[in-house]
Design a protein around this motif. Structure first.
Motif, PDB file in Angstrom:
ATOM      1  N   UNK A  24      -5.460 -12.475  37.805  1.00 47.04           N
ATOM      2  CA  UNK A  24      -4.072 -11.987  37.793  1.00 47.04           C
ATOM      3  C   UNK A  24      -3.288 -12.338  39.056  1.00 47.04           C
ATOM      4  N   UNK A  25      -3.614 -13.474  39.667  1.00 44.22           N
ATOM      5  CA  UNK A  25      -2.890 -13.908  40.865  1.00 44.22           C
ATOM      6  C   UNK A  25      -2.320 -15.298  40.605  1.00 44.22           C
ATOM      7  N   UNK A  26      -1.008 -15.440  40.758  1.00 40.16           N
ATOM      8  CA  UNK A  26      -0.339 -16.725  40.529  1.00 40.16           C
ATOM      9  C   UNK A  26      -0.033 -17.389  41.865  1.00 40.16           C
ATOM     10  N   UNK A  27      -0.052 -18.722  41.888  1.00 41.66           N
ATOM     11  CA  UNK A  27       0.220 -19.487  43.099  1.00 41.66           C
ATOM     12  C   UNK A  27       1.547 -19.065  43.728  1.00 41.66           C
ATOM     13  N   UNK A  28       2.537 -18.776  42.888  1.00 42.61           N
ATOM     14  CA  UNK A  28       3.867 -18.415  43.388  1.00 42.61           C
ATOM     15  C   UNK A  28       3.845 -17.125  44.208  1.00 42.61           C
ATOM     16  N   UNK A  29       2.847 -16.277  43.995  1.00 43.49           N
ATOM     17  CA  UNK A  29       2.733 -15.005  44.720  1.00 43.49           C
ATOM     18  C   UNK A  29       2.073 -15.163  46.085  1.00 43.49           C
ATOM     19  N   UNK A  30       1.482 -16.318  46.332  1.00 41.86           N
ATOM     20  CA  UNK A  30       0.664 -16.525  47.523  1.00 41.86           C
ATOM     21  C   UNK A  30       1.459 -17.284  48.573  1.00 41.86           C
ATOM     22  N   UNK A  31       1.621 -16.668  49.736  1.00 44.72           N
ATOM     23  CA  UNK A  31       2.359 -17.267  50.851  1.00 44.72           C
ATOM     24  C   UNK A  31       1.418 -17.413  52.038  1.00 44.72           C
ATOM     25  N   UNK A  32       1.719 -18.310  52.977  1.00 35.93           N
ATOM     26  CA  UNK A  32       0.817 -18.538  54.107  1.00 35.93           C
ATOM     27  C   UNK A  32       0.434 -17.268  54.871  1.00 35.93           C
ATOM     28  N   UNK A  33       1.367 -16.351  55.034  1.00 33.28           N
ATOM     29  CA  UNK A  33       1.066 -15.151  55.800  1.00 33.28           C
ATOM     30  C   UNK A  33       0.723 -13.941  54.929  1.00 33.28           C
ATOM     31  N   UNK A  34       0.439 -14.193  53.653  1.00 28.36           N
ATOM     32  CA  UNK A  34       0.018 -13.112  52.761  1.00 28.36           C
ATOM     33  C   UNK A  34      -1.333 -12.566  53.217  1.00 28.36           C
ATOM     34  N   UNK A  35      -1.419 -11.250  53.300  1.00 22.81           N
ATOM     35  CA  UNK A  35      -2.690 -10.585  53.592  1.00 22.81           C
ATOM     36  C   UNK A  35      -3.522 -10.598  52.312  1.00 22.81           C
ATOM     37  N   UNK A  36      -4.768 -11.022  52.437  1.00 25.19           N
ATOM     38  CA  UNK A  36      -5.619 -11.079  51.256  1.00 25.19           C
ATOM     39  C   UNK A  36      -5.721  -9.706  50.596  1.00 25.19           C
ATOM     40  N   UNK A  37      -5.933  -8.689  51.380  1.00 20.27           N
ATOM     41  CA  UNK A  37      -6.132  -7.345  50.829  1.00 20.27           C
ATOM     42  C   UNK A  37      -4.810  -6.664  50.516  1.00 20.27           C
ATOM     43  N   UNK A  38      -3.924  -6.556  51.500  1.00 18.29           N
ATOM     44  CA  UNK A  38      -2.698  -5.770  51.341  1.00 18.29           C
ATOM     45  C   UNK A  38      -1.683  -6.396  50.395  1.00 18.29           C
ATOM     46  N   UNK A  39      -1.479  -7.708  50.506  1.00 18.24           N
ATOM     47  CA  UNK A  39      -0.452  -8.372  49.697  1.00 18.24           C
ATOM     48  C   UNK A  39      -0.979  -8.916  48.370  1.00 18.24           C
ATOM     49  N   UNK A  40      -2.226  -9.388  48.388  1.00 22.66           N
ATOM     50  CA  UNK A  40      -2.746 -10.087  47.209  1.00 22.66           C
ATOM     51  C   UNK A  40      -3.777  -9.266  46.433  1.00 22.66           C
ATOM     52  N   UNK A  41      -4.178  -8.131  46.974  1.00 27.16           N
ATOM     53  CA  UNK A  41      -5.111  -7.265  46.263  1.00 27.16           C
ATOM     54  C   UNK A  41      -6.518  -7.805  46.138  1.00 27.16           C
ATOM     55  N   UNK A  42      -6.931  -8.649  47.092  1.00 26.48           N
ATOM     56  CA  UNK A  42      -8.276  -9.212  47.056  1.00 26.48           C
ATOM     57  C   UNK A  42      -9.254  -8.128  47.514  1.00 26.48           C
ATOM     58  N   UNK A  43     -10.124  -7.689  46.596  1.00 20.46           N
ATOM     59  CA  UNK A  43     -11.120  -6.681  46.940  1.00 20.46           C
ATOM     60  C   UNK A  43     -12.390  -7.374  47.450  1.00 20.46           C
ATOM     61  N   UNK A  44     -13.408  -6.587  47.761  1.00 22.17           N
ATOM     62  CA  UNK A  44     -14.614  -7.151  48.361  1.00 22.17           C
ATOM     63  C   UNK A  44     -15.327  -8.140  47.424  1.00 22.17           C
TER      64      UNK A  44
END
Length: 92
Positions: A24-44
């Motif tokens: 559920x993550x699209x390339x358009x949502x991902x920016x260079x300074x995106x936090x993996x956890x806080x901005x993109x919801x990347x869990x462990x």
């Protein structure tokens, strides 16, 4: 030090890999300074899958301690730039 074009290419490749690896993550949502956890919801679990994908794609090993310190897309790209530029098995 990588050129701006190399940095941009690595950022794009990391963004593509993140989108392919994290559900559920699209390339358009991902920016260079995106936090993996806080901005993109990347869990462990997603982080482990991402590290495995990075290791497979670039044929490098990312030690657990280093992987935990990679908090943004830009940090991942910078780590890759260093890791890929370093001679395999050599000391930098």
């Amino acid at each position: 030090m990588p050129s701006t074009a190399d940095e941009s290419r690595l950022l794009d490749e990391v963004r593509d890999l993140l989108a392919a690896t994290v559900e559920d993550l699209a390339v358009e949502e991902i920016h260079p300074d995106s936090s993996l956890h806080d901005d993109l919801g990347v869990d462990s679990l997603a982080r482990l899958e991402l590290v495995a994908a990075i290791e497979d794609r670039w044929q490098i090993e990312v030690p657990h301690e280093q992987a935990e310190q990679l908090m943004t897309v830009r940090q991942i790209a910078a780590h890759l730039a260093d890791a890929v530029a370093a001679p395999a098995g050599g000391t930098a």
